[in-house]
Design an enzyme around this catalytic site. Structure first.
Site, short mmCIF file in Angstrom:
data_model
loop_
_atom_site.label_atom_id
_atom_site.label_comp_id
_atom_site.label_asym_id
_atom_site.label_seq_id
_atom_site.Cartn_x
_atom_site.Cartn_y
_atom_site.Cartn_z
N ARG A 192 -6.37 -29.32 6.39
CA ARG A 192 -5.72 -30.59 6.75
C ARG A 192 -4.31 -30.41 7.28
O ARG A 192 -3.81 -31.25 8.02
CB ARG A 192 -5.69 -31.51 5.53
CG ARG A 192 -7.06 -31.98 5.06
CD ARG A 192 -6.92 -32.82 3.82
NE ARG A 192 -8.20 -33.30 3.33
CZ ARG A 192 -8.37 -33.99 2.21
NH1 ARG A 192 -7.32 -34.28 1.46
NH2 ARG A 192 -9.58 -34.39 1.85
N LYS A 202 -17.34 -19.28 -6.07
CA LYS A 202 -17.68 -19.89 -7.34
C LYS A 202 -16.63 -20.96 -7.66
O LYS A 202 -15.51 -20.90 -7.11
CB LYS A 202 -17.77 -18.82 -8.43
CG LYS A 202 -16.41 -18.20 -8.81
CD LYS A 202 -16.14 -18.37 -10.26
CE LYS A 202 -14.78 -17.81 -10.66
NZ LYS A 202 -14.23 -18.41 -11.85
N HIS A 208 -16.44 -11.94 -6.92
CA HIS A 208 -15.57 -10.81 -6.59
C HIS A 208 -15.66 -9.69 -7.62
O HIS A 208 -15.31 -8.54 -7.32
CB HIS A 208 -14.12 -11.26 -6.41
CG HIS A 208 -13.43 -11.69 -7.66
ND1 HIS A 208 -13.41 -12.99 -8.11
CD2 HIS A 208 -12.71 -10.98 -8.56
CE1 HIS A 208 -12.72 -13.06 -9.23
NE2 HIS A 208 -12.28 -11.86 -9.52
N LYS A 245 -15.81 -5.08 -7.21
CA LYS A 245 -14.90 -4.11 -7.80
C LYS A 245 -15.55 -2.73 -7.84
O LYS A 245 -16.74 -2.59 -8.16
CB LYS A 245 -14.47 -4.55 -9.20
CG LYS A 245 -13.60 -5.81 -9.19
CD LYS A 245 -13.22 -6.20 -10.61
CE LYS A 245 -12.36 -7.47 -10.62
NZ LYS A 245 -11.03 -7.25 -10.03
N GLU A 276 -7.18 -11.89 -20.53
CA GLU A 276 -6.02 -12.15 -19.68
C GLU A 276 -4.82 -12.45 -20.57
O GLU A 276 -4.93 -13.20 -21.55
CB GLU A 276 -6.29 -13.33 -18.75
CG GLU A 276 -7.40 -13.11 -17.75
CD GLU A 276 -7.55 -14.28 -16.80
OE1 GLU A 276 -6.69 -14.44 -15.91
OE2 GLU A 276 -8.51 -15.05 -16.96
N ASP A 312 -16.05 -20.51 -16.51
CA ASP A 312 -15.19 -19.84 -15.54
C ASP A 312 -15.47 -18.34 -15.45
O ASP A 312 -15.31 -17.75 -14.39
CB ASP A 312 -13.72 -20.06 -15.92
CG ASP A 312 -12.77 -19.63 -14.81
OD1 ASP A 312 -12.99 -20.04 -13.66
OD2 ASP A 312 -11.81 -18.90 -15.11
N HIS A 328 -19.19 -14.14 -13.55
CA HIS A 328 -18.72 -12.76 -13.50
C HIS A 328 -19.36 -11.87 -14.56
O HIS A 328 -19.94 -10.83 -14.26
CB HIS A 328 -17.20 -12.70 -13.69
CG HIS A 328 -16.42 -13.45 -12.65
ND1 HIS A 328 -16.76 -13.47 -11.32
CD2 HIS A 328 -15.30 -14.20 -12.75
CE1 HIS A 328 -15.89 -14.19 -10.65
NE2 HIS A 328 -14.99 -14.65 -11.49
N LYS A 347 -7.88 -16.53 -22.43
CA LYS A 347 -6.52 -16.62 -21.90
C LYS A 347 -5.53 -16.33 -23.03
O LYS A 347 -5.83 -16.51 -24.21
CB LYS A 347 -6.26 -18.02 -21.36
CG LYS A 347 -7.16 -18.44 -20.21
CD LYS A 347 -6.69 -17.86 -18.89
CE LYS A 347 -7.42 -18.47 -17.71
NZ LYS A 347 -7.00 -17.86 -16.44
#
Length: 517
Positions: free
Chosen positions: A67, A173, A203, A207, A241, A260, A265, A365
């Site tokens: 946009r 995803k 992704h 790897k 993470e 997620d 994954h 997380k």
């Protein structure tokens, strides 16, 4: 000076002959959502690097669309800043960029407006003439997931899915929000593109260490005979993470850790670890075996979900002398959010190779460190002849452990026992380590470099297929359904720790403990 005439760096084809021998046809890549973070941080740096290494043909072009009103030159300037900033472990060369930028174009537009697709088609027609791309086009949907079906249907309505050459579409995803929405999305996409033209990108599969699982298992005769329930006690897959949601609280609140990370994954990593050997190493056979494995995963009964799945959410804590907010204090997050920022699941695979071997998967997380690895624990010897000396006395030695490190340091480690120097038969664990960086002495391609190159070459081996997506949703759907009707007492683990105590209890019921990476 033309793109063909610009000087390019010398490349030693002996570094990786297969990489440079593979023929990538001329094509145009159309990126919808080109002003977003994914394009700036991953896609354009990856394409620039592929151009730098001459791994894509000179007859290619990139069309960005979003946009934001921009000219071609403004788009090139913005992408130059992004590539220079986010290029990983690689030099930025002004001369190479000048050549690369001549193939960058921009079409401002709104996915909701039919005229935007007409503008894209006109640009593609012009590029086909100017760059001799043969009409080959790869569409990349780097947009909000809610636009996927709408954008694909619009591509069909404007006949952008067919042309003089091949047409393919890459979809990021999440592929659906649950099993039903994934099936519906598949149905919508198949109205426009054949399954062979759809590339669902994950992704993690790009790897190097994840790809190396196949080489490690099927290229070495010493490991594959041990790769079964007789010799392996259990498997742990960890994706931790250290950061929080980093300004993505609104999105993450609707997704959560299970959706997620585990649904896509980590379930694909599990499938790669546990799949049967393909009869031939090609896209169809490799993906067939991954799909068979996912279909063999036992679907958890609703009444067993509390036993085999644990949800967590981090709370406020002090880390390194600094106050860290809890998830509910993050921007754009509901102060009563029931989102899982940590998820741990026990899966069982009901086939002859893996019957009764637990596969523990966890992700979260705000954990103590950033690490993704796979730990394969072998059975202990039937008779413990040797003891390990510790400060508190002697105890049984730990079994052999094979660790495949995916990030941040890619490599493989094998733990075995060795006699300690001195008198007496005392043994202790030692490790034999392989590190990608030090062993090969060359740069490792990023996941997006590998996957973009594969899509241009028409190789879907590392992409997920429709049946694989649906199978991975099937194994997490019962957990999502139970959690949706459960009120959790959150937060249940402080930021900077390895998760809630219920996760430790889940393993303890099987006689296991989480390994600390």
């Amino acid at each position: 000076m033309s793109v063909l005439a610009q000087p390019l760096p010398e490349v030693n084809p002996l570094q990786d002959p297969l990489r440079f021998e593979r023929r990538v046809p001329p094509c145009t890549i159309v990126i919808f959502g080109a002003s977003g973070d994914l394009s700036k941080r991953k896609l354009l740096p990856a394409l620039y690097r592929l151009f730098y290494e001459r791994r894509i043909p000179p007859n290619f072009a990139v069309v960005g669309s979003s946009r934001t009103p921009m000219s071609d030159d403004q788009f090139r300037d913005r992408m130059k800043d992004s590539v220079a900033k986010f290029l990983e472990d690689a030099p930025f060369d002004e001369d190479i960029w000048t050549s690369f930028a001549q193939s960058l174009y921009y079409v401002p537009g709104d996915l909701n407006k039919p005229s935007s697709y007409d503008d894209v088609r006109n640009k593609l027609d012009q590029i086909e003439k100017d760059h001799q791309t043969g009409g080959n086009v790869l569409f990349y949907l780097s947009t909000q997931p809610s636009y996927y079906a709408e954008a694909v249907l619009a591509l069909g309505e404007h006949r952008l899915n067919r042309g003089n050459g091949w047409r393919r579409v890459i979809i990021e995803k999440p592929f659906g929000h649950d099993l039903n929405s994934a099936r519906k999305l598949n149905d919508e996409i198949h109205k426009v593109f054949d399954e062979s033209e759809v590339y669902r990108i994950d992704h993690y599969l790009g790897k190097e260490t994840v790809q190396n699982i196949l080489a490690f298992r099927f290229g070495n005769g010493i490991f594959e005979p041990l790769w079964n329930r007789r010799y392996i006690d259990h498997v742990q897959i960890t994706a931790a993470e250290s950061i929080g949601v980093e300004g993505r609280g609104g999105y993450y609140q609707e997704a959560g850790a299970l959706r997620d990370m585990i649904q896509n994954h980590l379930s694909q990593v599990m499938a790669t670890i546990a799949m049967e050997p393909p009869t031939v190493f090609d896209a169809d056979n490799v993906r067939d075996e991954r799909a068979k494995l996912l279909r063999a995963v036992r679907v958890t009964k609703p009444e067993d979900v509390p036993k085999y799945a644990v949800a967590g959410q981090y709370g406020a804590a002090k880390i390194g002398g600094q106050d860290v907010p809890g998830f509910r204090q993050e921007p754009s997050v509901d102060p009563k959010a029931q989102t899982d920022t940590y998820a741990a699941v026990t899966f069982f695979i009901d086939n002859w190779r893996w019957a009764d071997v637990p596969f523990y998967i966890r992700t979260g997380k705000r954990m103590p460190k950033r690490v993704t690895d796979i730990a394969i624990q072998f059975q202990a010897p039937p008779l413990g002849l040797f003891k390990q000396e510790t400060k508190s006395g002697l105890r049984e030695v730990r079994p052999n452990l094979l660790v495949l490190r995916i990030q941040p340091e890619e490599g493989i480690s094998l733990r075995f026992l060795s006699k300690s120097p001195g008198s007496g038969m005392r043994v202790r664990p030692v490790s034999m380590d392989f590190n990608y960086g030090s062993s090969f002495g060359e740069r490792t391609p990023t996941a997006y470099e590998t996957l973009l190159l594969d899509a241009m070459a028409g190789d879907p081996t590392l992409y997920t297929r429709q049946d694989m997506v649906e199978a991975s949703w099937q194994i997490v759907q019962p957990i999502l359904d139970v959690w949706a009707h459960t009120t959790f007492t959150f937060p249940n683990y402080p930021a900077g720790t390895w998760g809630p105590k219920e996760s430790d209890e889940m393993l303890a019921r099987q006689g296991h403990v989480w390994r600390i990476p």
